[in-house]
Design a protein around this motif. Structure first.
Motif, PDB file in Angstrom:
ATOM      1  N   PRO A   1       0.837  -1.172  -0.102  1.00 10.14           N
ATOM      2  CA  PRO A   1      -0.061   0.111  -0.009  1.00 10.14           C
ATOM      3  C   PRO A   1       0.851   1.530  -0.145  1.00 10.14           C
ATOM      4  O   PRO A   1       0.297   2.632  -0.485  1.00 10.14           O
ATOM      5  CB  PRO A   1      -0.965  -0.133   1.367  1.00 10.14           C
ATOM      6  N   ASP A   2       2.169   1.026   0.378  1.00  6.86           N
ATOM      7  CA  ASP A   2       3.021   2.446   0.601  1.00  6.86           C
ATOM      8  C   ASP A   2       4.086   2.422  -0.454  1.00  6.86           C
ATOM      9  O   ASP A   2       4.537   3.467  -0.566  1.00  6.86           O
ATOM     10  CB  ASP A   2       3.211   2.492   1.763  1.00  6.86           C
ATOM     11  N   VAL A   3       4.390   1.385  -1.172  1.00  4.97           N
ATOM     12  CA  VAL A   3       5.533   1.347  -1.852  1.00  4.97           C
ATOM     13  C   VAL A   3       5.655   2.411  -3.008  1.00  4.97           C
ATOM     14  O   VAL A   3       4.482   2.590  -3.769  1.00  4.97           O
ATOM     15  CB  VAL A   3       5.823   0.001  -2.581  1.00  4.97           C
ATOM     16  N   GLN A   4       6.611   2.938  -3.239  1.00  3.68           N
ATOM     17  CA  GLN A   4       7.098   3.863  -4.507  1.00  3.68           C
ATOM     18  C   GLN A   4       7.988   3.362  -5.318  1.00  3.68           C
ATOM     19  O   GLN A   4       8.343   3.674  -6.393  1.00  3.68           O
ATOM     20  CB  GLN A   4       7.292   5.249  -3.999  1.00  3.68           C
ATOM     21  N   ARG A   5       9.249   2.796  -4.640  1.00  4.55           N
ATOM     22  CA  ARG A   5      10.241   2.137  -5.437  1.00  4.55           C
ATOM     23  C   ARG A   5      10.408   0.734  -5.124  1.00  4.55           C
ATOM     24  O   ARG A   5      10.697   0.328  -3.981  1.00  4.55           O
ATOM     25  CB  ARG A   5      11.493   2.945  -5.149  1.00  4.55           C
ATOM     26  N   LEU A   6      10.635   0.170  -6.378  1.00  8.40           N
ATOM     27  CA  LEU A   6      11.000  -1.452  -6.233  1.00  8.40           C
ATOM     28  C   LEU A   6      12.232  -1.701  -6.976  1.00  8.40           C
ATOM     29  O   LEU A   6      12.457  -1.246  -8.146  1.00  8.40           O
ATOM     30  CB  LEU A   6       9.894  -2.178  -6.880  1.00  8.40           C
ATOM     31  N   TYR A   7      13.080  -2.292  -6.366  1.00  8.46           N
ATOM     32  CA  TYR A   7      14.482  -2.699  -6.765  1.00  8.46           C
ATOM     33  C   TYR A   7      14.432  -4.275  -7.094  1.00  8.46           C
ATOM     34  O   TYR A   7      14.282  -4.959  -6.065  1.00  8.46           O
ATOM     35  CB  TYR A   7      15.588  -2.316  -6.015  1.00  8.46           C
ATOM     36  N   VAL A   8      14.616  -4.727  -8.298  1.00 13.38           N
ATOM     37  CA  VAL A   8      14.486  -6.023  -8.724  1.00 13.38           C
ATOM     38  C   VAL A   8      15.839  -6.521  -9.092  1.00 13.38           C
ATOM     39  O   VAL A   8      16.571  -6.072 -10.105  1.00 13.38           O
ATOM     40  CB  VAL A   8      13.410  -6.041  -9.656  1.00 13.38           C
ATOM     41  N   VAL A   9      16.206  -7.526  -8.624  1.00 15.75           N
ATOM     42  CA  VAL A   9      17.599  -8.401  -8.952  1.00 15.75           C
ATOM     43  C   VAL A   9      17.282 -10.008  -8.846  1.00 15.75           C
ATOM     44  O   VAL A   9      16.268 -10.492  -8.085  1.00 15.75           O
ATOM     45  CB  VAL A   9      18.759  -7.965  -8.101  1.00 15.75           C
ATOM     46  N   GLY A  10      18.152 -10.815  -9.598  1.00  8.61           N
ATOM     47  CA  GLY A  10      18.076 -12.195  -9.511  1.00  8.61           C
ATOM     48  C   GLY A  10      17.063 -12.898 -10.260  1.00  8.61           C
ATOM     49  O   GLY A  10      16.130 -12.190 -10.505  1.00  8.61           O
ATOM     50  N   GLY A  11      17.074 -14.087 -10.611  1.00 10.96           N
ATOM     51  CA  GLY A  11      16.218 -14.875 -11.443  1.00 10.96           C
ATOM     52  C   GLY A  11      16.141 -14.668 -12.845  1.00 10.96           C
ATOM     53  O   GLY A  11      16.764 -13.857 -13.362  1.00 10.96           O
ATOM     54  N   ASN A  12      15.486 -15.230 -13.559  1.00  8.11           N
ATOM     55  CA  ASN A  12      15.228 -15.379 -14.780  1.00  8.11           C
ATOM     56  C   ASN A  12      14.250 -14.263 -15.516  1.00  8.11           C
ATOM     57  O   ASN A  12      12.995 -14.554 -15.274  1.00  8.11           O
ATOM     58  CB  ASN A  12      14.864 -16.622 -15.535  1.00  8.11           C
ATOM     59  N   LEU A  13      14.476 -13.123 -16.260  1.00 13.55           N
ATOM     60  CA  LEU A  13      13.652 -11.942 -16.320  1.00 13.55           C
ATOM     61  C   LEU A  13      12.429 -12.655 -17.293  1.00 13.55           C
ATOM     62  O   LEU A  13      11.274 -11.877 -16.967  1.00 13.55           O
ATOM     63  CB  LEU A  13      14.396 -10.973 -17.046  1.00 13.55           C
ATOM     64  N   GLY A  14      12.609 -13.275 -18.165  1.00 13.80           N
ATOM     65  CA  GLY A  14      11.595 -13.786 -19.020  1.00 13.80           C
ATOM     66  C   GLY A  14      10.561 -14.770 -18.394  1.00 13.80           C
ATOM     67  O   GLY A  14       9.582 -15.154 -18.968  1.00 13.80           O
TER      68      GLY A  14
END
Length: 252
Positions: A116-129
């Motif tokens: 409910p409050d998030v503004q920024r998500l940083y994403v790393v790791g795993g298979n993007l597709g």
């Protein structure tokens, strides 16, 4: 063949002196369990293990986890239960239990977080597709379902910290980023290579996607291109930034 591979890994771990039970992972959240995180920023780590990506992303994943913890940015990771609880496969993950704040059991990257409050998500790791695409889709689903009021959400996809199941690039190149976005994120994070059917299709009729590569704007997309809305009329924005790990700034 799978049994032979596990036996070989087990033998190599024993030779290295690594305790097989030291890195068993126990999740606090199930993939279909609704759980609310009241955070403005999150580092989301996909299925991050050398079993899938051959250790190519390990330095970046470990560096970003350490940096996120330094800046008190919560770390959330998805793990496949059969791998997390296997004494041979679990140590292949690029993090230990104490490195992350929340672990989610997830077969294919999917989850049921509410944000409910998030503004920024940083994403790393795993298979993007594949699995990581589903994880990103459900982050957006959790933003929408929780009534998150922010008109702009920023998603930072760390190019050198994820492996790609969509040749011919790895990591993502600027020459491919528009086509990838069109194929995998429009409409509404469709994730065509892998999309579990236990959730309704995500729809974002009032939202546009603004695409950036290394901080340079590339193009805007309509998340629901068949509804005939003008991009200029879409008041909500999800910014998708493909960036290198050395450009990640948790101190925002």
């Amino acid at each position: 063949m799978a049994t032979q591979i596990k036996t070989l890994i087990s033998f190599l771990l024993l030779l290295s002196g690594s305790p097989l039970s030291a890195q068993l992972l126990t999740a606090q959240i199930l993939e279909d369990q609704s759980h609310t995180l009241y955070e403005r920023s999150i580092l989301f780590v996909g299925h991050s293990t050398s079993f899938w990506d051959g250790a190519n992303t390990e330095p970046v994943v470990r560096k970003l986890i350490a940096s996120a913890r330094h800046y008190n940015v919560p770390v959330v990771a998805t793990v496949a239960k059969h791998m997390a609880t296997d004494p041979v496969l679990s140590p292949l993950h690029y993090f230990q239990q104490s490195d992350v704040d929340w672990l989610i059991y997830s077969r294919a990257g999917q989850h049921s977080l509410l944000l409910p409050d998030v503004q920024r998500l940083y994403v790393v790791g795993g298979n993007l597709g594949r699995c990581l695409c589903e994880g990103i889709r459900d982050l957006v689903r959790g933003i929408q379902a929780s009534g998150n009021p922010h008109a702009k959400i920023q998603i930072y996809l760390v190019r050198d910290g994820m492996d790609d199941g969509y040749p011919p690039f790895s990591p993502m190149r600027q020459s491919h980023v528009k086509q990838f976005t069109k194929n995998f994120f429009v409409p509404s994070f469709n994730c065509p290579l892998q999309n579990w059917n236990d959730k309704k299709h995500l729809k974002l009729p009032d939202t546009r996607l603004d695409l950036y590569f290394n901080q340079a704007f590339q193009q805007s997309f309509d998340f629901e291109p068949t509804d005939d809305q003008d991009l200029r009329d879409l008041k909500k924005v999800i910014e998708v930034h493909f960036i290198a790990s050395d450009k990640v700034d948790f101190n925002q």
